[in-house]
Design an enzyme around this catalytic site. Structure first.
Site, PDB file in Angstrom:
ATOM      1  N   SER A 171     118.009   6.049  53.875  1.00 58.73           N
ATOM      2  CA  SER A 171     118.225   5.564  52.520  1.00 58.73           C
ATOM      3  C   SER A 171     117.138   4.559  52.137  1.00 58.73           C
ATOM      4  CB  SER A 171     119.626   4.964  52.417  1.00 58.73           C
ATOM      5  OG  SER A 171     120.058   4.895  51.075  1.00 58.73           O
ATOM      6  N   ASP A 188     122.817  11.298  51.413  1.00 53.95           N
ATOM      7  CA  ASP A 188     122.401  10.075  52.099  1.00 53.95           C
ATOM      8  C   ASP A 188     122.680  10.115  53.604  1.00 53.95           C
ATOM      9  OD1 ASP A 188     122.457   7.230  53.003  1.00 53.95           O
ATOM     10  OD2 ASP A 188     122.197   6.819  50.867  1.00 53.95           O
TER      11      ASP A 188
END
Length: 277
Positions: free
Chosen positions: A55, A167
């Site tokens: 991320s 993610d």
């Protein structure tokens, strides 16, 4: 063997491709603490030979690997807003799309593919259908990084070669697992402390709080893998999508890293003295 004042336990693997690796976890805007951490490392003469990011950590990892200085990273983002990097994505897939974010990466990073980066970098994401961790070592750089940053519900999944990704923090918000077997000494930076806070009755805040709870509990094993762990606990009050406080987040990452290094007898003055001798 000792490295940075640490006793490194004997690993099962006798030979490692790299001496030092750096794993950078997810945390949205709090990820700018990673840039501050790298600034501290560079000041004492430490340069990781391999990087892994999830991320926000993947953004800082690829930028550092591309040769972008930590303070320059800050300048690139400090005048931006959340709306500068996203577009409305309803009604399918997620609230927002990350096409603008991909354009931003393409414009500011002088490499098109992950494998072209001068410093080996692993970007971690989650295969949405199969529910498994994925460690990208090659692929289209903007798309791969966007996939790693794609928080479910908030953002539409990113499709790469027919596979939808979200993610990497959904399954492992600290990517030590991706490079533990590639480096003898592993440093990790965790920028996702969890605090008690009121949760607004909106879809976006509900999804963000759910994500915070998930990532709190899936980093334990990875934290244990690191030889040196840096936790930036004093940035918990900063929101995931709020870019207003990134300067202080940056300073926090720098302070916490330098404090950790100094506790091991490693600081700027010592490194300068060693260079002169």
């Amino acid at each position: 063997m000792r490295f940075l004042g640490y006793d490194i336990k004997k690993r099962r693997q006798p030979n490692y491709p790299y001496t030092m690796g750096l794993a950078l976890g997810g945390g949205g805007a709090r990820g700018f603490a990673h840039a501050g951490a790298i600034e501290a490392l560079l000041e004492v003469g430490l340069r990781p030979q391999i990087l892994a990011g999830v991320s926000a950590g993947s953004v800082v990892a690829v930028m550092h690997a591309a040769g972008i200085a930590p303070k320059q990273m800050l300048k690139l983002f400090e005048k931006l807003k959340f709306s500068s990097l996203t577009s409305l994505g309803m009604p399918k897939g997620g609230l927002f799309g990350l096409e603008k974010f991909q354009d931003f990466l393409h414009k500011n990073i002088p490499y098109d593919r992950l494998e072209q980066l001068p410093v080996p970098t692993v970007v971690c994401a989650t295969d949405f259908e199969k529910g498994r961790k994925v460690a990208f070592t090659e692929g289209p750089l903007p798309e791969v990084v966007a996939a790693s940053c794609c928080i479910p519900i908030a953002f539409k999944p990113i499709e790469i070669d027919g596979v939808r990704y979200v993610d990497g923090g959904v399954l492992a918000n600290l990517p030590c697992w991706a490079i533990r077997d590639k480096c003898r000494f592993l440093m990790a930076v965790n920028v996702s402390p969890l605090i008690e806070r009121p949760v607004a009755n909106t879809l976006i805040d509900m999804s963000m709080r759910s994500y915070e709870l998930i990532t709190k509990n899936n980093t334990t094993d990875d934290m244990a893998m690191a030889d040196m762990l840096i936790c930036t606990n004093d940035i918990a009050q900063y929101k995931v999508f709020d870019l207003k406080g990134i300067k202080e987040v940056y300073r926090s990452g720098y302070r916490d890293t330098m404090r950790n290094l100094q506790s091991r007898g490693i600081d700027t003055a010592r490194r300068q003295a060693q260079k002169k001798s």
